[in-house]
Design a protein around this motif. Structure first.
Motif, PDB file in Angstrom:
ATOM      1  N   VAL A   1     -45.323  40.547 -27.059  1.00 18.36           N
ATOM      2  CA  VAL A   1     -43.922  40.907 -27.302  1.00 18.36           C
ATOM      3  C   VAL A   1     -43.019  39.680 -27.205  1.00 18.36           C
ATOM      4  N   PHE A   2     -43.271  38.825 -26.216  1.00 19.46           N
ATOM      5  CA  PHE A   2     -42.336  37.723 -25.966  1.00 19.46           C
ATOM      6  C   PHE A   2     -42.608  36.484 -26.806  1.00 19.46           C
ATOM      7  N   ARG A   3     -43.793  36.388 -27.441  1.00 24.65           N
ATOM      8  CA  ARG A   3     -43.986  35.244 -28.323  1.00 24.65           C
ATOM      9  C   ARG A   3     -43.590  35.588 -29.769  1.00 24.65           C
TER      10      ARG A   3
ATOM     11  N   GLN B   1     -41.396  48.725 -20.028  1.00 28.83           N
ATOM     12  CA  GLN B   1     -41.428  48.461 -18.586  1.00 28.83           C
ATOM     13  C   GLN B   1     -42.821  48.184 -18.013  1.00 28.83           C
ATOM     14  N   LEU B   2     -43.855  48.711 -18.627  1.00 32.95           N
ATOM     15  CA  LEU B   2     -45.149  48.734 -17.929  1.00 32.95           C
ATOM     16  C   LEU B   2     -46.259  48.027 -18.707  1.00 32.95           C
ATOM     17  N   LEU B   3     -45.937  46.910 -19.335  1.00 27.88           N
ATOM     18  CA  LEU B   3     -46.927  46.237 -20.171  1.00 27.88           C
ATOM     19  C   LEU B   3     -47.945  45.460 -19.339  1.00 27.88           C
ATOM     20  N   ASP B   4     -49.198  45.401 -19.807  1.00 27.05           N
ATOM     21  CA  ASP B   4     -50.122  44.454 -19.195  1.00 27.05           C
ATOM     22  C   ASP B   4     -49.772  43.054 -19.711  1.00 27.05           C
ATOM     23  N   SER B   5     -50.379  42.037 -19.108  1.00 29.69           N
ATOM     24  CA  SER B   5     -49.884  40.684 -19.398  1.00 29.69           C
ATOM     25  C   SER B   5     -50.174  40.248 -20.832  1.00 29.69           C
ATOM     26  N   ASP B   6     -51.299  40.666 -21.413  1.00 28.34           N
ATOM     27  CA  ASP B   6     -51.562  40.303 -22.812  1.00 28.34           C
ATOM     28  C   ASP B   6     -50.514  40.893 -23.752  1.00 28.34           C
ATOM     29  N   THR B   7     -50.142  42.145 -23.497  1.00 25.24           N
ATOM     30  CA  THR B   7     -49.170  42.806 -24.364  1.00 25.24           C
ATOM     31  C   THR B   7     -47.773  42.231 -24.146  1.00 25.24           C
ATOM     32  N   GLU B   8     -47.465  41.895 -22.902  1.00 24.44           N
ATOM     33  CA  GLU B   8     -46.176  41.259 -22.617  1.00 24.44           C
ATOM     34  C   GLU B   8     -46.066  39.926 -23.369  1.00 24.44           C
TER      35      GLU B   8
ATOM     36  N   THR C   1     -43.110  30.669 -22.181  1.00 22.26           N
ATOM     37  CA  THR C   1     -44.436  30.617 -21.557  1.00 22.26           C
ATOM     38  C   THR C   1     -45.429  31.530 -22.268  1.00 22.26           C
ATOM     39  N   ALA C   2     -44.945  32.497 -23.047  1.00 22.49           N
ATOM     40  CA  ALA C   2     -45.857  33.364 -23.816  1.00 22.49           C
ATOM     41  C   ALA C   2     -46.327  32.661 -25.083  1.00 22.49           C
ATOM     42  N   GLY C   3     -45.461  31.814 -25.652  1.00 24.20           N
ATOM     43  CA  GLY C   3     -45.798  31.126 -26.890  1.00 24.20           C
ATOM     44  C   GLY C   3     -46.498  29.797 -26.619  1.00 24.20           C
ATOM     45  N   ASP C   4     -46.863  29.141 -27.708  1.00 29.37           N
ATOM     46  CA  ASP C   4     -47.580  27.874 -27.591  1.00 29.37           C
ATOM     47  C   ASP C   4     -46.659  26.759 -27.102  1.00 29.37           C
ATOM     48  N   ALA C   5     -47.251  25.816 -26.387  1.00 26.81           N
ATOM     49  CA  ALA C   5     -46.516  24.638 -25.948  1.00 26.81           C
ATOM     50  C   ALA C   5     -46.611  23.553 -27.016  1.00 26.81           C
ATOM     51  N   GLY C   6     -45.703  22.587 -26.937  1.00 23.17           N
ATOM     52  CA  GLY C   6     -45.851  21.377 -27.743  1.00 23.17           C
ATOM     53  C   GLY C   6     -45.004  21.305 -28.990  1.00 23.17           C
ATOM     54  N   ALA C   7     -44.449  22.432 -29.449  1.00 16.37           N
ATOM     55  CA  ALA C   7     -43.589  22.389 -30.636  1.00 16.37           C
ATOM     56  C   ALA C   7     -42.488  23.424 -30.471  1.00 16.37           C
TER      57      ALA C   7
ATOM     58  N   GLU D   1     -42.051  27.788 -12.860  1.00 17.61           N
ATOM     59  CA  GLU D   1     -43.507  27.879 -12.701  1.00 17.61           C
ATOM     60  C   GLU D   1     -43.860  28.834 -11.565  1.00 17.61           C
ATOM     61  N   GLN D   2     -44.873  29.662 -11.812  1.00  9.35           N
ATOM     62  CA  GLN D   2     -45.369  30.645 -10.834  1.00  9.35           C
ATOM     63  C   GLN D   2     -44.335  31.715 -10.494  1.00  9.35           C
ATOM     64  N   SER D   3     -43.238  31.791 -11.243  1.00  8.31           N
ATOM     65  CA  SER D   3     -42.316  32.912 -11.050  1.00  8.31           C
ATOM     66  C   SER D   3     -42.913  34.126 -11.769  1.00  8.31           C
ATOM     67  N   PRO D   4     -42.371  35.338 -11.525  1.00  9.95           N
ATOM     68  CA  PRO D   4     -42.895  36.524 -12.240  1.00  9.95           C
ATOM     69  C   PRO D   4     -42.697  36.433 -13.749  1.00  9.95           C
ATOM     70  N   TYR D   5     -41.885  35.480 -14.216  1.00 10.39           N
ATOM     71  CA  TYR D   5     -41.599  35.357 -15.647  1.00 10.39           C
ATOM     72  C   TYR D   5     -42.423  34.268 -16.302  1.00 10.39           C
ATOM     73  N   ASP D   6     -43.269  33.635 -15.543  1.00 14.15           N
ATOM     74  CA  ASP D   6     -44.177  32.608 -16.079  1.00 14.15           C
ATOM     75  C   ASP D   6     -45.384  33.349 -16.659  1.00 14.15           C
ATOM     76  N   LEU D   7     -45.421  33.485 -17.984  1.00 16.87           N
ATOM     77  CA  LEU D   7     -46.473  34.277 -18.642  1.00 16.87           C
ATOM     78  C   LEU D   7     -47.628  33.421 -19.142  1.00 16.87           C
ATOM     79  N   ARG D   8     -47.692  32.160 -18.740  1.00 15.36           N
ATOM     80  CA  ARG D   8     -48.819  31.339 -19.197  1.00 15.36           C
ATOM     81  C   ARG D   8     -50.127  32.020 -18.805  1.00 15.36           C
ATOM     82  N   PRO D   9     -51.058  32.155 -19.753  1.00 12.41           N
ATOM     83  CA  PRO D   9     -52.313  32.828 -19.404  1.00 12.41           C
ATOM     84  C   PRO D   9     -53.116  31.999 -18.413  1.00 12.41           C
ATOM     85  N   ARG D  10     -53.774  32.684 -17.493  1.00 10.34           N
ATOM     86  CA  ARG D  10     -54.612  31.985 -16.512  1.00 10.34           C
ATOM     87  C   ARG D  10     -55.837  31.386 -17.203  1.00 10.34           C
ATOM     88  N   LEU D  11     -56.327  32.090 -18.210  1.00  8.51           N
ATOM     89  CA  LEU D  11     -57.505  31.629 -18.948  1.00  8.51           C
ATOM     90  C   LEU D  11     -57.145  31.567 -20.416  1.00  8.51           C
ATOM     91  N   ALA D  12     -57.622  30.551 -21.093  1.00  6.61           N
ATOM     92  CA  ALA D  12     -57.391  30.467 -22.533  1.00  6.61           C
ATOM     93  C   ALA D  12     -58.152  31.605 -23.206  1.00  6.61           C
TER      94      ALA D  12
END
Ligand SMILES: [Zn+2]
Length: 194
Positions: free
Chosen positions: A135-137, A125-132, A35-41, A90-101
């Motif tokens: 890291v995960f993408r 442990q304490l990353l904001d969502s952009d930084t998370e 969910t942090a990386g791009d969809a489609g490939a 979807e909508q779990s705490p691990y769903d990192l899809r950005p709310r806004l592009a």
């Protein structure tokens, strides 16, 4: 083909057996990457394969493919070939899809770090969502792990590593964080533009 519903692995009780706990860690990590990386490939995450064929660590990684419509996550072990799908993320705490592009940044960077540094970053442990998401993408390459972000993203990440190292009471973990800080600082100096 493994079919897993993430909802069965959330909020596990403290006395849950080790294999179930490791499975939960694995699935949540895959969901965070996908969910942090791009969809489609399909792309190869920085997560090492957890198999030990012939009692040696498999050198493959976990590749993921996320689709938007319908929302779905598939994963595959790049070297040994197992694959699976995960539902219920979807909508779990691990769903990192950005709310806004986010607007495309003009100063995109690719910073290559060793795999163990990437593992330390995933443990922050304490990353904001952009930084998370940064890291995960991260993607597995022949020569290590590539972080993709702009100057602000990378600076922010270095700041989080420094802050967490300063407040860490466990000396071994502090040592890992200090090492990650050094490696990141050096990697930034030798950075490549994608
Ligand atoms: Zn493998």
């Amino acid at each position: 083909m493994f079919v897993s519903d993430l909802r069965h692995f959330l909020d596990l009780p403290d006395d849950v057996p080790g294999p179930a706990r490791r499975m939960a860690e694995r699935l949540t990590a895959i969901v965070r990457a996908a969910t942090a990386g791009d969809a489609g490939a399909e792309w190869a995450t920085a997560f090492p394969c957890d198999r030990r064929p012939g009692r040696r660590p498999c050198l493959g990684h976990i590749a993921v493919l996320r689709t938007e419509v319908p929302p779905a996550i598939e994963w595959r072990r790049t070297a040994c070939g197992d694959e699976g799908v995960i539902s219920g993320w979807e909508q779990s705490p691990y769903d990192l899809r950005p709310r806004l592009a986010r607007p495309q940044s003009a100063d995109a960077r690719r910073v290559v770090i060793p795999a163990d540094t990437a593992a330390t970053l995933r443990d922050l442990q304490l990353l904001d969502s952009d930084t998370e998401r940064l890291v995960f993408r991260a993607q597995a390459l022949e020569e290590g792990v590539a972080l993709f972000g702009d100057d602000d993203d990378i600076d922010e990440l270095v700041g989080y590593v420094a802050a967490e190292a300063n407040h860490e009471g466990n000396r071994r973990r502090q040592g890992r964080l200090d090492a990650a800080f050094e490696v990141l600082s050096r990697a930034i100096d030798g950075q490549q533009r994608p």
